[in-house]
Scaffold this motif. Structure first.
Motif, PDB file in Angstrom:
ATOM      1  N   ARG A 163      21.160  -6.911  -2.184  1.00 17.79           N
ATOM      2  CA  ARG A 163      20.751  -5.984  -1.127  1.00 17.79           C
ATOM      3  C   ARG A 163      20.421  -4.610  -1.700  1.00 17.79           C
ATOM      4  O   ARG A 163      21.152  -3.640  -1.479  1.00 17.79           O
TER       5      ARG A 163
ATOM      6  N   PRO B 196      13.251   0.261  -3.018  1.00 15.99           N
ATOM      7  CA  PRO B 196      12.397  -0.665  -3.761  1.00 15.99           C
ATOM      8  C   PRO B 196      12.856  -0.826  -5.207  1.00 15.99           C
ATOM      9  O   PRO B 196      13.121   0.166  -5.900  1.00 15.99           O
TER      10      PRO B 196
ATOM     11  N   HIS C 185      16.814 -13.268  -1.826  1.00 11.84           N
ATOM     12  CA  HIS C 185      16.302 -14.170  -0.792  1.00 11.84           C
ATOM     13  C   HIS C 185      17.385 -14.502   0.228  1.00 11.84           C
ATOM     14  O   HIS C 185      17.146 -14.474   1.449  1.00 11.84           O
TER      15      HIS C 185
ATOM     16  N   ARG D 173      16.143  -9.789   1.782  1.00 14.24           N
ATOM     17  CA  ARG D 173      15.641  -8.484   1.363  1.00 14.24           C
ATOM     18  C   ARG D 173      14.415  -8.593   0.453  1.00 14.24           C
ATOM     19  O   ARG D 173      14.149  -7.702  -0.361  1.00 14.24           O
ATOM     20  N   GLU D 174      13.646  -9.659   0.562  1.00 14.55           N
ATOM     21  CA  GLU D 174      12.545  -9.888  -0.365  1.00 14.55           C
ATOM     22  C   GLU D 174      11.553  -8.723  -0.419  1.00 14.55           C
ATOM     23  O   GLU D 174      10.965  -8.464  -1.465  1.00 14.55           O
ATOM     24  N   ARG D 175      11.370  -8.030   0.686  1.00 13.18           N
ATOM     25  CA  ARG D 175      10.360  -6.965   0.698  1.00 13.18           C
ATOM     26  C   ARG D 175      10.735  -5.800  -0.226  1.00 13.18           C
ATOM     27  O   ARG D 175       9.878  -4.984  -0.575  1.00 13.18           O
ATOM     28  N   TRP D 176      11.991  -5.735  -0.616  1.00 15.22           N
ATOM     29  CA  TRP D 176      12.440  -4.647  -1.485  1.00 15.22           C
ATOM     30  C   TRP D 176      12.259  -4.961  -2.963  1.00 15.22           C
ATOM     31  O   TRP D 176      12.377  -4.057  -3.798  1.00 15.22           O
TER      32      TRP D 176
ATOM     33  N   ARG E  78      10.284  -6.716  -6.382  1.00 18.06           N
ATOM     34  CA  ARG E  78       9.187  -7.324  -7.119  1.00 18.06           C
ATOM     35  C   ARG E  78       9.672  -7.566  -8.554  1.00 18.06           C
ATOM     36  O   ARG E  78      10.422  -6.763  -9.099  1.00 18.06           O
TER      37      ARG E  78
ATOM     38  N   ARG F 296       4.732   2.471  -5.047  1.00 20.47           N
ATOM     39  CA  ARG F 296       5.487   1.888  -3.921  1.00 20.47           C
ATOM     40  C   ARG F 296       6.317   2.957  -3.220  1.00 20.47           C
ATOM     41  O   ARG F 296       6.384   2.999  -1.979  1.00 20.47           O
TER      42      ARG F 296
ATOM     43  N   ARG G 267       4.306   0.877   0.379  1.00 19.29           N
ATOM     44  CA  ARG G 267       3.951  -0.542   0.238  1.00 19.29           C
ATOM     45  C   ARG G 267       3.727  -0.830  -1.245  1.00 19.29           C
ATOM     46  O   ARG G 267       3.315   0.054  -2.005  1.00 19.29           O
ATOM     47  N   TRP G 268       3.971  -2.066  -1.613  1.00 20.22           N
ATOM     48  CA  TRP G 268       3.833  -2.433  -3.015  1.00 20.22           C
ATOM     49  C   TRP G 268       2.356  -2.486  -3.408  1.00 20.22           C
ATOM     50  O   TRP G 268       1.541  -3.079  -2.702  1.00 20.22           O
TER      51      TRP G 268
END
Length: 449
Positions: free
Chosen positions: A334, A338, A363, A367-370, A372, A399, A404-405
């Protein structure tokens, strides 16, 4: 708080954004950790808090604010302020590293004012520190963890136990060399010497080489382990095994000498292999085909050796030591800001599958959006080019700025790396790591600070 100023500039309350000269500050925190800060003329109001890697007990431990001088110069030239501490102690120092890094950030803010953006970044153990900072402190706008121990402390020491257990069981049968509960460095180093000698002797026979590959497979040690060596051709299992053997010599040292340091912090043994199915682990290993081929070449029974491992006396952990490692440091998946991670595919010290462990945890936490993740096709631990590191930082900062990435695919990162470091051989690639063999995720997150 004692501060040492090294600069031609008289430093007081002068804003570094209007300074004609760069500012270099060194000092000491109340914990005893030292720190270093560099603020360029025309500071862009972004500060990068760098966390350095593992420093064994007794080794020099200066404060550092960048991975190397070339990266440091490149970032200062681009207007970034760079800060970092030594951490107050050495060894498995997570208990001290996180608060010392936050205290360094506090000292920076006290002296230079609040930055517009605060980014944590670090390499190796420092990548682990970086991930802990962004999971546990609401102080960061983004984070870059490079070649980090993203599997967390418990998983790291569990999986470090596995290859050493296999070496003792299969290559040094009858050995009583201790693998855990190491009372001092002398004991740890004597055990390491005994197991290293068994590894060395194993290279003289086809069966010994097959068993070495099996030990490497339990840790997912790759075929290409050093950047200065050529990558083995597909199917060149003998060269791959030779590389893994050389890497395992280091794994034995880390798995015993550095383990002893960690056990001192944890107050006991924090690892176990009770209930572990090594046959299942091999089936999930990234180098399973190599192991099977070498056993076939030796005319030996892989299933018999796996049965020997299954029957060998197992090791139990001290629950209080495990609890210490959960706190210092295991992850929740968590991140509070980013987080971009980068890792080489040929890392033998911290195999690339650690990134799969963290991605799976993220996953599960939704929290996948955080997160890369990007991968570099190269042997070795933390063997990134300057351009690869600068490109990753640039992507993370985009980001942070844009919300946004940007494109973090290999083509975009390699093109950025080439612009930032012309002429370098940059090697981001599309890659998905195999599953981590011994995952351990912290279920209940600690309170954020």
């Amino acid at each position: 708080m004692k501060l040492l100023v090294v600069s031609t500039l008289v430093v007081g309350l002068l804003s570094p954004a209007t300074a004609a000269d760069p500012v270099h500050v060194e000092g000491t925190l109340p914990s005893g950790a030292t720190y270093v800060m560099d603020v360029p003329a025309g500071w862009n109001r972004t500060v990068l808090l760098y966390s350095h890697g593992y420093t064994p007990d007794g080794a020099p431990n200066p404060a550092r604010n960048a991975p190397d001088e070339e990266v440091r110069t490149g970032l200062l030239d681009r207007g970034y302020a760079l800060i970092g501490s030594s951490y107050a102690e050495t060894g498995w120092v997570l208990e001290r590293a996180l608060p010392d890094q936050v205290a360094t950030l506090d000292a920076f803010v006290d002296r230079f004012g609040s930055p517009r953006e605060t980014i944590a970044w670090g390499t190796s153990l420092g990548g682990m520190v970086t991930t802990g900072l962004v999971e546990r402190y609401d102080r960061f706008d983004g984070a870059l963890a490079m070649c980090g121990l993203q599997q967390g402390g418990v998983a790291n020491w569990n999986n470090t136990l596995d290859p050493v257990f296999a070496i003792r069981t299969l290559l040094a049968p009858g050995s009583t060399a201790p693998l855990v509960d190491l009372p001092d460095q002398a004991t740890a180093l004597a055990a390491a010497a005994e197991l290293t000698a068994a590894l060395d002797a194993g290279q003289s026979t086809a069966l010994g080489r097959a068993r070495t590959a099996l030990a490497a497979a339990l840790h997912n040690i790759p075929a290409w382990t050093e950047a200065q060596l050529p990558e083995p051709a597909p199917g060149d299992h003998e060269t791959a095994q030779r590389n893994q053997y050389l890497a395992l010599r280091g794994t034995v040292y880390v798995g015993l000498s550095w383990r002893q340091e960690a056990e001192t912090w944890a107050g006991g043994n924090m690892s176990w292999n009770t209930g572990v199915d090594y046959t299942r682990m091999l089936a999930r290993s990234s180098i399973r085909a190599e192991v099977e081929a070498l056993y076939a070449r030796a005319g030996a029974s892989l299933s018999a050796d796996l049965a020997t491992l299954a029957a060998a006396p197992r090791i139990s952990a001290d629950r209080h030591a495990v609890a210490y490692l959960v706190r210092n440091l295991s992850f929740t998946g968590r991140p509070g800001a980013p987080l971009l991670t980068i890792h080489t595919t040929g890392d033998a010290l911290v195999p690339v599958q650690v990134q799969r462990a963290y991605a799976d945890a993220v996953h599960e936490a939704g929290r996948e959006r955080w997160l890369r993740q990007a991968f570099v096709h190269r042997g070795g631990h933390c063997t990134f080019t300057t351009g690869e590191m600068l490109a990753a930082l640039r992507a993370l900062r985009e980001r942070v700025r844009d919300g946004r990435w940007p494109d973090t695919g290999p083509r975009a990162l390699n093109e950025a790396a080439e612009r930032l470091d012309p002429g370098g051989t940059h090697a981001y690639l599309a890659y998905r790591p195999a599953p981590y063999p011994r995952p351990f995720d912290l279920v209940d997150p600690p309170p954020r600070n």
